[in-house]
Enzyme design. Structure first.
Site, PDB file in Angstrom:
ATOM      1  N   PRO A  48      -0.052  14.379  16.400  1.00  0.00           N
ATOM      2  CA  PRO A  48       0.351  13.314  17.192  1.00  0.00           C
ATOM      3  C   PRO A  48      -1.000  12.912  18.340  1.00  0.00           C
ATOM      4  CG  PRO A  48       1.826  14.937  17.568  1.00  0.00           C
ATOM      5  CD  PRO A  48       0.890  15.438  16.558  1.00  0.00           C
ATOM      6  N   GLU A  49      -1.496  11.851  18.184  1.00  0.00           N
ATOM      7  CA  GLU A  49      -2.465  11.505  19.143  1.00  0.00           C
ATOM      8  C   GLU A  49      -1.875  10.189  20.209  1.00  0.00           C
ATOM      9  OE1 GLU A  49      -6.272  10.603  16.802  1.00  0.00           O
ATOM     10  OE2 GLU A  49      -5.676  12.011  15.459  1.00  0.00           O
ATOM     11  N   LYS A  97      -2.183  12.995  25.275  1.00  0.00           N
ATOM     12  CA  LYS A  97      -1.094  13.190  24.549  1.00  0.00           C
ATOM     13  C   LYS A  97       0.023  14.122  25.253  1.00  0.00           C
ATOM     14  CE  LYS A  97      -5.002  13.807  21.464  1.00  0.00           C
ATOM     15  NZ  LYS A  97      -6.173  14.874  20.820  1.00  0.00           N
ATOM     16  N   ARG A 117       4.557  24.962  13.611  1.00  0.00           N
ATOM     17  CA  ARG A 117       3.498  26.056  14.190  1.00  0.00           C
ATOM     18  C   ARG A 117       3.392  26.482  15.541  1.00  0.00           C
ATOM     19  NH1 ARG A 117      -2.128  23.320  11.523  1.00  0.00           N
ATOM     20  NH2 ARG A 117      -3.012  25.155  12.432  1.00  0.00           N
ATOM     21  N   ARG A 127     -14.444  20.372  13.061  1.00  0.00           N
ATOM     22  CA  ARG A 127     -13.343  19.596  12.514  1.00  0.00           C
ATOM     23  C   ARG A 127     -13.549  18.728  11.231  1.00  0.00           C
ATOM     24  NH1 ARG A 127     -10.703  21.940  14.827  1.00  0.00           N
ATOM     25  NH2 ARG A 127      -9.169  21.413  16.288  1.00  0.00           N
TER      26      ARG A 127
END
Length: 294
Positions: free
Chosen positions: A2-3, A58, A134, A284
DNA sequence: AAGATTGTTGCTTA
DNA sequence: TTAAGCAACAATCT
């Protein structure tokens, strides 16, 4: 993942559903994510209600009716916030389009499920579930002072008046890091994650490996415009679902159809047809078109 | 079956 | 002192 657009979608959904509802009970299924002991955490919430929901990048902060404390929630990579009303309807009857069965499948079965880390119950009105595969996300209590301190350490927020070209330039100024790494760094610009950084750089025609201090003025200007437009559009389409993200009703975002490069390695560039590459940059996975992005 | 995976922090290295 | 790079966090998927 989620950004900003995904977190903002959740914030708006929850504003319609939980404001002013009295918290009757708090179930902590995974102690790790509350960053304090169960008793303190529950005591800070029980009997109160949320009076507002804010967001910085966020990070979500829920103002409590005691006018003193906030519940801070960060979803990190796989967190979900899903509201179920008193009749057991996910999202409380709002924006239900797809069949409920597929929705339940998407969020890992009836709630609470094995990934539910926290449940905040509003009596017979409903329950807010915090799921996180997670366990990187957290929900913790902070007072106004602490929240202010946290916000101080964060960068400029797109879609607000402080996101001027001038401030954006300052946020990028004098750094040798790659532009990809810089845009991901929340100390300078808020809310962008891996997906929207790759998209913004594609739309701006900038190679993700470029050094930040080597960007030309026109490129920074382009990037500034692109970021604003991209985030607005992504919010309009309720965010991007790549794997785990759902809104507060357990629904996927609809922005995926507009992704130009993210997750499209090996496919052809929508502009020039060249194969989209995937490399590692700033630690990334990074997607870009080697021809369009110089 | 090893390696990669969306976010952020904090340690190590330079 | 500062900045850049990267492991770690946990679980799942390929």
């Amino acid at each position: 993942m989620p950004e900003l657009p995904e977190v903002e979608t959740i914030r708006r959904d929850l504003l319609e559903r939980i404001i002013g509802k009295k918290i009757s009970a708090v179930d902590v299924f995974e102690k790790k994510i509350i960053k304090s002991d169960r008793e303190t955490f529950a005591k800070n919430l029980s009997g109160k209600s949320f009076s507002d929901i804010g967001r910085a990048g966020k990070l979500l902060f829920f103002a409590l009716s005691d006018r003193r404390n906030f519940l801070l929630i960060h979803l990190k990579m796989t967190g979900q916030l899903i509201y179920v009303d008193g009749k057991g309807i996910i999202g409380g009857g709002h924006s239900l389009k797809a069949g409920e069965a597929s929705m339940l499948e998407k969020i890992g079965g009836a709630l609470p499920n094995k990934y539910t880390r926290l449940a905040i119950r509003f009596g017979r009105s409903g329950t807010l579930y915090f799921n996180d595969v997670r366990k990187f996300g957290y929900a913790r209590i902070a007072d106004g002072e602490e929240l202010a301190r946290i916000k101080e350490g964060l960068g400029i927020e797109p879609l607000t008046p402080v996101f001027t070209l001038d401030n954006f330039k300052k946020a990028l100024a004098g750094k040798k890091k790659s532009i990809k790494a810089r845009l991901l760094d929340q100390k300078f610009i808020l809310g962008l994650g891996n997906i929207y950084v790759d998209e913004a750089l594609f739309l701006s025609g900038i190679n993700p490996k470029r050094k930040t201090d080597g960007l030309k003025n026109v490129e920074i200007k382009k990037l500034h415009t692109v970021i604003g437009g991209l985030i607005k559009k992504a919010i309009k389409y309720r965010g991007t679902t790549f794997s785990d993200y759902t809104d507060a009703s357990g629904q996927k975002g609809n922005f995926s159809q507009f992704l130009q490069v993210y997750g499209r390695a090996g496919q052809s560039c929508p502009t020039c047809g060249t194969k989209i590459l995937k490399i590692k940059e700033a630690g990334r996975g990074t997607h870009f078109c080697p021809r369009c992005q110089k």
